[in-house]
Every structure is written in structure tokens, then in C-alpha cells.
Design a protein around this motif. Structure first.
Motif, PDB file in Angstrom:
ATOM      1  N   ALA A  58       1.612   2.302   8.405  1.00  0.00           N
ATOM      2  CA  ALA A  58       2.284   2.273   6.917  1.00  0.00           C
ATOM      3  C   ALA A  58       2.388   3.733   6.427  1.00  0.00           C
ATOM      4  N   ARG A  59       1.431   4.583   6.891  1.00  0.00           N
ATOM      5  CA  ARG A  59       1.564   6.008   6.402  1.00  0.00           C
ATOM      6  C   ARG A  59       2.466   6.766   7.378  1.00  0.00           C
ATOM      7  N   LEU A  60       2.391   6.260   8.570  1.00  0.00           N
ATOM      8  CA  LEU A  60       3.586   6.961   9.543  1.00  0.00           C
ATOM      9  C   LEU A  60       5.011   6.640   9.228  1.00  0.00           C
ATOM     10  N   ALA A  61       5.218   5.719   8.610  1.00  0.00           N
ATOM     11  CA  ALA A  61       6.315   4.971   8.363  1.00  0.00           C
ATOM     12  C   ALA A  61       6.739   5.850   7.074  1.00  0.00           C
ATOM     13  N   GLU A  62       5.764   6.080   6.215  1.00  0.00           N
ATOM     14  CA  GLU A  62       6.240   6.732   5.005  1.00  0.00           C
ATOM     15  C   GLU A  62       6.634   8.048   5.197  1.00  0.00           C
ATOM     16  N   HIS A  63       5.812   8.743   6.157  1.00  0.00           N
ATOM     17  CA  HIS A  63       5.946   9.959   6.677  1.00  0.00           C
ATOM     18  C   HIS A  63       7.551  10.069   7.135  1.00  0.00           C
ATOM     19  N   PHE A  64       7.926   9.340   8.012  1.00  0.00           N
ATOM     20  CA  PHE A  64       9.247   9.491   8.851  1.00  0.00           C
ATOM     21  C   PHE A  64      10.293   9.081   7.293  1.00  0.00           C
ATOM     22  N   ARG A  65       9.814   8.301   6.660  1.00  0.00           N
ATOM     23  CA  ARG A  65      11.112   8.068   5.512  1.00  0.00           C
ATOM     24  C   ARG A  65      11.237   9.308   4.715  1.00  0.00           C
ATOM     25  N   ARG A  66       9.981  10.055   4.579  1.00  0.00           N
ATOM     26  CA  ARG A  66      10.130  11.164   3.685  1.00  0.00           C
ATOM     27  C   ARG A  66      10.979  12.373   4.248  1.00  0.00           C
ATOM     28  N   TYR A  67      10.413  12.540   5.386  1.00  0.00           N
ATOM     29  CA  TYR A  67      10.918  13.795   6.417  1.00  0.00           C
ATOM     30  C   TYR A  67      11.610  13.572   7.583  1.00  0.00           C
ATOM     31  N   TRP A  68      12.670  12.729   7.513  1.00  0.00           N
ATOM     32  CA  TRP A  68      13.360  12.142   8.890  1.00  0.00           C
ATOM     33  C   TRP A  68      14.325  13.299   9.031  1.00  0.00           C
ATOM     34  N   GLN A  69      14.905  14.082   7.859  1.00  0.00           N
ATOM     35  CA  GLN A  69      15.654  15.017   8.148  1.00  0.00           C
ATOM     36  C   GLN A  69      15.057  16.175   9.022  1.00  0.00           C
ATOM     37  N   LEU A  70      13.769  16.475   8.582  1.00  0.00           N
ATOM     38  CA  LEU A  70      13.031  17.576   9.661  1.00  0.00           C
ATOM     39  C   LEU A  70      13.139  17.053  11.168  1.00  0.00           C
ATOM     40  N   TRP A  71      12.467  15.836  11.171  1.00  0.00           N
ATOM     41  CA  TRP A  71      12.441  15.264  12.528  1.00  0.00           C
ATOM     42  C   TRP A  71      13.574  15.080  13.250  1.00  0.00           C
ATOM     43  N   LEU A  72      14.676  15.110  12.553  1.00  0.00           N
ATOM     44  CA  LEU A  72      16.031  15.021  13.280  1.00  0.00           C
ATOM     45  C   LEU A  72      16.484  16.504  13.742  1.00  0.00           C
TER      46      LEU A  72
END
Length: 352
Positions: A58-72
Motif C-alpha cells: 500500500a505504501r509502495l502504491a501510494e509512493h508511485f501515485r504521488r511521484y509517478w512523474q519523477l519515475w517516468l
């Protein structure tokens, strides 16, 4: 008040009548009811303790939801590193197999540490390690100190024009090709006619095994000292100018400014760069050493990288050369871990 009443309020403390009871009145404090609802409510993402109490997925999903632009943005770099740095590691198994070209990388018979023992028992092992460590240590130590000194001196130049001119002059050698650098060294050291060689008579300095290491690290420091000083100049630019003014009011001289203001500022940067340099302590540049080699200085210029090339490419002993390269990598990794641990203990600066 009748039993069918649904709510009864008492001024001393609000109470609530349980509507399920028809004949009896059960008085429940309103505060307790609100507390019970709060306990049964599902946690929301905006709750302060949500991330702490949630599971790892759940924390990993929340992290990607917040910072998906940086990961992209970083995804191409991750793919590049994975493709060119980690995928080739599949070939490391060649060090533990007898390579048979017709059977592919994983087709040869398993031989364990045979090629590592062969390298350690080789009569060339001692000389190669001595040359590699000697050249690497001289280059690393002098190449580490010289940029710090240059950055501290450039930082003391008051005129921006003169500072820019000095920086440009010192940066330029970094962009010269290794082949051109070696050609310049050869021309400068030519006996009788060279810019420096004329002072040493008929003796060729590149043919003297005792002078190979000094020639290598001096030319290496000269070529990269300006470029490597950039990061220290960047660290010095972050110094608060009020510190200089306060120190001058207290009567500090120029050397005291460097010692008590500039040097403490760049110490964390020095620690990080020293750790990174320790990770490549046995990685002597192949191109330059190979180009400077000749029959006269071979006893002092044969290092791990050139020996690996001759064993692997020239002699077609791929498994043996892979074992030598893997041995070199493991030694570098050990030095990196040790340097990181020492730096973490001494200055609380580390990379992991």
C-alpha cells in the motif's frame, strides 16, 4: 422522558438512548459513541498515521501515485543502466566455465575457481599487481589532492575575468583525446629534440621503466586537474560571504580564511569523491597505458587491464581473461566498502 424517545440530552454530559430498546432506556455517552465510530472507520490516505500503519504494498502504491512523474523521467536512465551494466553480467559465468564458442556462454563445462587459481599462481601475478597498485595509488592520491588545491587557489582570485581565464585554461586539457596526449608526451620526451627530452641527453624517458609511473600520473593530473576542480568550486560557491566578512573583522588572513572557512565547506565533497575513487583503485586506464607501452618499459607498464586484453583478445583465452577481470572488480568493491565504512565512522559521510 419516555422509553421511545430516541435522544435525550443532559446538560452535565450529553447522552444517547439506544433506539433498539423499547422497554429499557440505556444511556450511552455521546463521546463514547463518537470514539467507537472513529475506531471502526477505515483509515484514509490523508490521515497522519496512514503511511506508517499501511502495508508495504500500500505504501509502495501510494509512493508511485504521488511521484509517478519523477519515475517516468528516470525510467530511460534505469533502462539504459540495466541494459548496458547489468545484462552483460550474465557473461560473468565465463570465469567459472571452460568457454566453448559452439556451445555459447553457458554451454562449457563448469570448472569452478580454476582460472582464479591460475592467475594467482602465475609468475606474472606479482609484477602485474605491483604495477597496477603503484600507478593507481599515485594517480589517485595526487589526482585527489591537486584539484582541491587548485579550487582553493582559484576561489581566492578576486577578478571574475582572471578567474574565468584561469578556469578555461585549466579545463582545456581534459578535452584532449588520449591518443593526442600520448603523442604529445612522446614528442616532448624525444631525446635531443623534444621540449623536455633535450635536457636528458640521448636517454629515452619513455624507455626507462623507473620513470613510467611518474610520467603517467603527472600527465594524468595535468590533464584532469582543472576539470576535477569544478565540483569543489561549486561547493565553495555555497559559502556564506558573511563568514568571510566576519573572519576579516576578527583579523583572519588569507590562509586562515582557507583553513577555517573554505576547507570545512568542501570536506563532505572530498569524502564522497574519495570513496568513489577508492571504488576504482585498480582500474588503471587501459588506453593510455597501452599506448605508452613499449618493449623497454613493459616490466613497469604491464597492468591488469592490458594483461586482460592480451590474454582475452589476443590469445583467445576468454574464460581466463574473464576471471582476471572479475578478480579486479572484486578487489575494487572491497576497497569501496572499506573506504565507505571508514568515512562513515570518521566524518559521518558515506554513499550507502
Amino acid at each position: 422522558m419516555s422509553a421511545s424517545a430516541t435522544v435525550a440530552s443532559v446538560s452535565a454530559g450529553q447522552t444517547q438512548v439506544n433506539p433498539g430498546l423499547q422497554n429499557e432506556t440505556q444511556i450511552v455517552p455521546v463521546a463514547a459513541t463518537a470514539e467507537s465510530r472513529k475506531r471502526t472507520r477505515r483509515p484514509r490516505r490523508t490521515d497522519p498515521g496512514y503511511r506508517r500503519n499501511a502495508g508495504p504494498f500500500a505504501r509502495l502504491a501510494e509512493h508511485f501515485r504521488r511521484y509517478w512523474q519523477l519515475w517516468l523521467m528516470v525510467t530511460p536512465a534505469i533502462c539504459f543502466i540495466g541494459l548496458f551494466a547489468y545484462v552483460p553480467m550474465y557473461g560473468v559465468q565465463l570465469a567459472f566455465r571452460d568457454f566453448v564458442p559452439s556451445k555459447g556462454l553457458a554451454g562449457g563445462p563448469w570448472v569452478g575457481l580454476k582460472y582464479f587459481r591460475q592467475f594467482l599462481e602465475s609468475p606474472m601475478f606479482g609484477n602485474i599487481m605491483k604495477n597496477t597498485i603503484s600507478i593507481s595509488l599515485w594517480t589517485m592520491v595526487m589526482g585527489f589532492i591537486a584539484p582541491i588545491i587548485l579550487a582553493l587557489l582559484i576561489n581566492q582570485i578576486g577578478s571574475k575575468k582572471i578567474k574565468g581565464f584561469v578556469q578555461t585554461i585549466t579545463y582545456m586539457p581534459h578535452f584532449i583525446s588520449t591518443v593526442v596526449i600520448v603523442a604529445m608526451i612522446s614528442i616532448f620526451l624525444t631525446p635531443d629534440t623534444g621540449l623536455l627530452g633535450r635536457f636528458f641527453g640521448d636517454t629515452s624517458l619513455l624507455g626507462n621503466p623507473d620513470l613510467f609511473t611518474p610520467i603517467y600520473w603527472i600527465s594524468e593530473v595535468w590533464q584532469h586537474v582543472g576539470w576535477n576542480s569544478i565540483i569543489y568550486l561549486a561547493a565553495l560557491s555555497s559559502v556564506d560571504t558573511s563568514l568571510y566578512e566576519a573572519a576579516k573583522v576578527d583579523g583572519a588572513r588569507r590562509m586562515q580564511l582557507i583553513r577555517y572557512v573554505d576547507f570545512p565547506t568542501i570536506m563532505p565533497t572530498c569524502g564522497i569523491l574519495l570513496i568513489l575513487n577508492m571504488g576504482s583503485i585498480l582500474n588503471v586506464g587501459f588506453e593510455k597505458v597501452f599506448l605508452m607501452q613499449n618493449a623497454l618499459n613493459l616490466s613497469a607498464s604491464e597492468v591488469i587491464s592490458t594483461y586482460t586484453y592480451k590474454i582475452g583478445i589476443v590469445s583467445n583465452q576468454f574464460s581466463y581473461s574473464t576471471a582476471i577481470g572479475l578478480f579486479n572488480t572484486l578487489i575494487n568493491f572491497v576497497f569501496l566498502v572499506i573506504a565507505n565504512a571508514i568515512s562513515k565512522r570518521v566524518s559521518e559521510t558515506s554513499i550507502f
